[in-house]
Design an enzyme around this catalytic site. Structure first.
Site, PDB file in Angstrom:
ATOM      1  N   SER A  75      27.437  38.271  44.278  1.00 18.14           N
ATOM      2  CA  SER A  75      27.134  37.436  43.110  1.00 18.14           C
ATOM      3  C   SER A  75      27.218  35.941  43.392  1.00 18.14           C
ATOM      4  O   SER A  75      26.692  35.141  42.626  1.00 18.14           O
ATOM      5  CB  SER A  75      28.074  37.782  41.960  1.00 18.14           C
ATOM      6  N   LYS A 118      33.448  32.737  40.223  1.00 18.73           N
ATOM      7  CA  LYS A 118      32.193  32.125  39.773  1.00 18.73           C
ATOM      8  C   LYS A 118      32.320  30.616  39.870  1.00 18.73           C
ATOM      9  O   LYS A 118      33.393  30.066  40.103  1.00 18.73           O
ATOM     10  CB  LYS A 118      31.887  32.510  38.314  1.00 18.73           C
TER      11      LYS A 118
END
Length: 248
Positions: A75, A118
């Site tokens: 990701s 993230k």
């Protein structure tokens, strides 16, 4: 190695150290010369003392200051690859707030046994919009050379929610605070952050599960009422060795 595993190892060293100390020394025969060099037991005690002290220092560091984080998914590609190992500063956010662009490790607002990692995109008070593959922060297009490809969705923080392709994220599934916590309908509330993966179109992030939080409890979604936090700021990629670098 987890803090609990390290504590167990320190305990084993300590037990061995105590056992060596209380066991009586072998008596020296009468008339025998005492060796000039230290006994094996003395040397072993010194090594164990060093291991115990080093272990306690390491335990303090990984509990309160720095921890390692293993990348389990793609990701954050291309910035971070699967199997990369990072150092995460757990101390920083106790004194400062996250900045735009920080790569952060945190428990996500959904059911998961692992922390997520993230990039911080939207800060409290920011207006955020994703349009035609470009992220606009407070009306200014962000320069993002680190992403894998442009996002293929539209997103906007407005009307006290996060709208993706024109539809508001469902508070039963995503972390969206109540209106009373918003200072304006189109600005991210205090204590809440919009987080995206660098691999925008293959990342389970804020466009799916809403806002991350630095503290308090999650306001809605799958883990409503559970403790929220930011674990720390990922600052160094240190394995594999050919990829060692400071993260920005």
């Amino acid at each position: 190695m987890t803090p609990l595993e390290l504590l167990g190892l320190i305990a084993v060293f300590a037990i061995v150290r105590v056992a060596i100390s209380i066991r009586p020394e072998t008596p020296v025969a009468a008339g025998a010369e005492v060796a000039a060099r230290p006994s094996t037991r003395t040397v072993l005690r010194e090594y164990l003392d060093a291991f115990i002290v080093a272990g306690l220092v390491a335990l303090f560091l990984i509990t309160f200051v720095v921890r390692t984080f293993f990348i389990p998914s793609g990701s954050m590609e291309p910035t971070l690859q699967i199997h990369d190992v990072l150092l995460v500063n757990e101390f920083e956010y106790r004194f400062t707030k996250p900045h735009e662009g920080d790569i952060v490790v945190f428990p996500p607002p959904l059911i998961s046994s692992n922390d997520f990692i993230k990039r911080t995109i939207g800060l409290p008070g920011d207006q955020i919009r994703v349009h035609d593959g470009v992220v606009y922060r407070n009306g200014v297009a962000m320069v993002e050379p680190y992403i894998a490809e442009k996002p293929n969705y539209e997103l906007q923080v407005r009307d006290y929610g996060i709208y993706v392709d024109g539809n508001a994220l469902d508070p039963s599934m995503a972390n969206i605070p109540p209106r009373s916590m918003w200072s304006a309908p189109d600005r991210i509330p205090d204590g809440f952050y919009l987080m995206f993966g660098d691999n925008r179109n293959n990342s389970e992030d804020s466009h799916v599960w809403g806002f991350a939080q630095t503290g308090g409890v999650f306001q809605s979604g799958q883990v409503k009422g559970q403790k929220a936090s930011f674990t720390g700021h990922a600052f160094l990629l240190f394995y594999p060795l050919n990829r060692i670098r400071i993260l920005r």
